[in-house]
Motif scaffolding. Structure first.
Motif, PDB file in Angstrom:
ATOM      1  N   GLY A 193       0.834  -1.191   0.000  1.00  0.00           N
ATOM      2  CA  GLY A 193       0.000   0.000   0.000  1.00  0.00           C
ATOM      3  C   GLY A 193       0.870   1.243   0.000  1.00  0.00           C
ATOM      4  N   ARG A 194       0.224   2.378   0.121  1.00  0.00           N
ATOM      5  CA  ARG A 194       0.905   3.676   0.080  1.00  0.00           C
ATOM      6  C   ARG A 194       0.565   4.452   1.355  1.00  0.00           C
ATOM      7  NH1 ARG A 194      -1.791   7.982  -1.124  1.00  0.00           N
ATOM      8  NH2 ARG A 194      -3.404   6.788  -2.204  1.00  0.00           N
ATOM      9  N   VAL A 228       4.607   2.474  22.455  1.00  0.00           N
ATOM     10  CA  VAL A 228       3.922   3.570  21.761  1.00  0.00           C
ATOM     11  C   VAL A 228       4.618   3.722  20.415  1.00  0.00           C
ATOM     12  CG1 VAL A 228       3.387   6.028  21.795  1.00  0.00           C
ATOM     13  CG2 VAL A 228       3.282   4.685  23.918  1.00  0.00           C
ATOM     14  N   GLU A 229       3.827   3.618  19.341  1.00  0.00           N
ATOM     15  CA  GLU A 229       4.377   3.645  17.985  1.00  0.00           C
ATOM     16  C   GLU A 229       3.598   4.603  17.100  1.00  0.00           C
ATOM     17  OE1 GLU A 229       5.458  -1.117  17.693  1.00  0.00           O
ATOM     18  OE2 GLU A 229       4.227  -0.190  16.145  1.00  0.00           O
ATOM     19  N   PRO A 230       4.252   5.078  16.040  1.00  0.00           N
ATOM     20  CA  PRO A 230       3.512   5.848  15.038  1.00  0.00           C
ATOM     21  C   PRO A 230       2.441   4.967  14.389  1.00  0.00           C
ATOM     22  CG  PRO A 230       5.879   6.168  14.755  1.00  0.00           C
ATOM     23  CD  PRO A 230       5.695   5.037  15.735  1.00  0.00           C
ATOM     24  N   VAL A 231       1.304   5.582  14.088  1.00  0.00           N
ATOM     25  CA  VAL A 231       0.207   4.914  13.385  1.00  0.00           C
ATOM     26  C   VAL A 231       0.020   5.643  12.062  1.00  0.00           C
ATOM     27  CG1 VAL A 231      -2.251   4.365  13.427  1.00  0.00           C
ATOM     28  CG2 VAL A 231      -0.908   4.203  15.534  1.00  0.00           C
ATOM     29  N   TYR A 232      -0.064   4.868  10.983  1.00  0.00           N
ATOM     30  CA  TYR A 232      -0.160   5.430   9.640  1.00  0.00           C
ATOM     31  C   TYR A 232      -1.481   5.056   8.987  1.00  0.00           C
ATOM     32  CZ  TYR A 232       4.916   5.624  10.197  1.00  0.00           C
ATOM     33  OH  TYR A 232       6.184   5.869  10.658  1.00  0.00           O
ATOM     34  N   THR A 233      -2.024   5.977   8.213  1.00  0.00           N
ATOM     35  CA  THR A 233      -3.112   5.639   7.311  1.00  0.00           C
ATOM     36  C   THR A 233      -2.448   5.144   6.037  1.00  0.00           C
ATOM     37  OG1 THR A 233      -4.579   7.305   8.252  1.00  0.00           O
ATOM     38  CG2 THR A 233      -5.110   6.516   6.036  1.00  0.00           C
ATOM     39  N   VAL A 234      -2.798   3.913   5.642  1.00  0.00           N
ATOM     40  CA  VAL A 234      -2.211   3.286   4.459  1.00  0.00           C
ATOM     41  C   VAL A 234      -3.333   3.009   3.465  1.00  0.00           C
ATOM     42  CG1 VAL A 234      -0.818   1.364   3.594  1.00  0.00           C
ATOM     43  CG2 VAL A 234      -0.430   2.219   5.919  1.00  0.00           C
ATOM     44  N   ALA A 235      -3.136   3.405   2.206  1.00  0.00           N
ATOM     45  CA  ALA A 235      -4.133   3.212   1.148  1.00  0.00           C
ATOM     46  C   ALA A 235      -3.754   2.009   0.291  1.00  0.00           C
ATOM     47  CB  ALA A 235      -4.236   4.458   0.279  1.00  0.00           C
ATOM     48  N   PHE A 236      -4.762   1.206  -0.039  1.00  0.00           N
ATOM     49  CA  PHE A 236      -4.593   0.024  -0.890  1.00  0.00           C
ATOM     50  C   PHE A 236      -5.591   0.109  -2.037  1.00  0.00           C
ATOM     51  CE2 PHE A 236      -3.579  -1.084   3.428  1.00  0.00           C
ATOM     52  CZ  PHE A 236      -2.394  -1.796   3.328  1.00  0.00           C
ATOM     53  N   ALA A 237      -5.178  -0.291  -3.222  1.00  0.00           N
ATOM     54  CA  ALA A 237      -6.107  -0.371  -4.343  1.00  0.00           C
ATOM     55  C   ALA A 237      -7.059  -1.536  -4.073  1.00  0.00           C
ATOM     56  CB  ALA A 237      -5.353  -0.589  -5.640  1.00  0.00           C
ATOM     57  N   ALA A 238      -8.353  -1.285  -4.147  1.00  0.00           N
ATOM     58  CA  ALA A 238      -9.342  -2.344  -3.890  1.00  0.00           C
ATOM     59  C   ALA A 238      -9.118  -3.530  -4.819  1.00  0.00           C
ATOM     60  CB  ALA A 238     -10.759  -1.802  -4.050  1.00  0.00           C
ATOM     61  N   HIS A 253     -11.589   1.723  -6.561  1.00  0.00           N
ATOM     62  CA  HIS A 253     -11.408   2.688  -5.482  1.00  0.00           C
ATOM     63  C   HIS A 253     -10.263   2.254  -4.562  1.00  0.00           C
ATOM     64  CE1 HIS A 253     -13.983  -0.504  -3.938  1.00  0.00           C
ATOM     65  NE2 HIS A 253     -13.591  -0.171  -2.723  1.00  0.00           N
ATOM     66  N   GLU A 254      -9.968   3.095  -3.576  1.00  0.00           N
ATOM     67  CA  GLU A 254      -8.949   2.769  -2.588  1.00  0.00           C
ATOM     68  C   GLU A 254      -9.605   2.438  -1.255  1.00  0.00           C
ATOM     69  OE1 GLU A 254      -4.808   4.983  -3.541  1.00  0.00           O
ATOM     70  OE2 GLU A 254      -6.252   6.162  -2.408  1.00  0.00           O
ATOM     71  N   VAL A 255      -8.923   1.619  -0.488  1.00  0.00           N
ATOM     72  CA  VAL A 255      -9.331   1.258   0.868  1.00  0.00           C
ATOM     73  C   VAL A 255      -8.225   1.763   1.784  1.00  0.00           C
ATOM     74  CG1 VAL A 255      -9.772  -0.670   2.436  1.00  0.00           C
ATOM     75  CG2 VAL A 255     -10.520  -0.804   0.054  1.00  0.00           C
ATOM     76  N   THR A 256      -8.579   2.477   2.842  1.00  0.00           N
ATOM     77  CA  THR A 256      -7.567   2.944   3.779  1.00  0.00           C
ATOM     78  C   THR A 256      -7.707   2.206   5.105  1.00  0.00           C
ATOM     79  OG1 THR A 256      -8.924   4.808   4.520  1.00  0.00           O
ATOM     80  CG2 THR A 256      -7.340   5.239   2.752  1.00  0.00           C
ATOM     81  N   VAL A 257      -6.554   1.915   5.706  1.00  0.00           N
ATOM     82  CA  VAL A 257      -6.491   1.198   6.979  1.00  0.00           C
ATOM     83  C   VAL A 257      -5.441   1.897   7.833  1.00  0.00           C
ATOM     84  CG1 VAL A 257      -5.993  -1.031   8.069  1.00  0.00           C
ATOM     85  CG2 VAL A 257      -7.064  -0.971   5.815  1.00  0.00           C
TER      86      VAL A 257
END
Length: 95
Positions: free
Chosen positions: A33-34, A57-67, A76-80
């Motif tokens: 993902g990105r 305690v860690e950084p949390v990222y929004t990651v986008a994946f191509a559906a 579309h994209e799915v974000t997690v």
């Protein structure tokens, strides 16, 4: 702990299947993902669920994946949102 990844970087979700609780959805494990953005630093949910007195305690990222990459269809994209220990840098070819 500073954020290891920056917006736009390609990352692979670690393909793990831990015995206990994890916040890594099965449908993204092993996929590339990105990084969209870093959401700040938060206690690791896996350790909180396990009752660890002082979870990492860690950084949390929004990651986008191509559906289409996840399910074979969809334009579309799915974000997690994923903790840093769940992801690793992906190579230019996705490896």
């Amino acid at each position: 702990m500073r954020a290891e990844f920056r917006a736009g970087e390609r990352v692979r979700v670690r393909a793990v299947d831990p015995a206990g609780h994890t916040r890594v959805p099965r449908y993204v494990r092993g996929h590339v993902g990105r990084i969209v953005e870093c959401q700040g630093r938060w206690p690791l949910a896996d350790e909180c669920a396990a009752g660890v007195a002082e979870p990492r305690v860690e950084p949390v990222y929004t990651v986008a994946f191509a559906a289409g990459d996840l399910w074979g269809e969809g334009g579309h994209e799915v974000t997690v949102d994923l903790w840093e220990s769940y992801i690793e840098r992906a190579g230019k070819d996705g490896a």
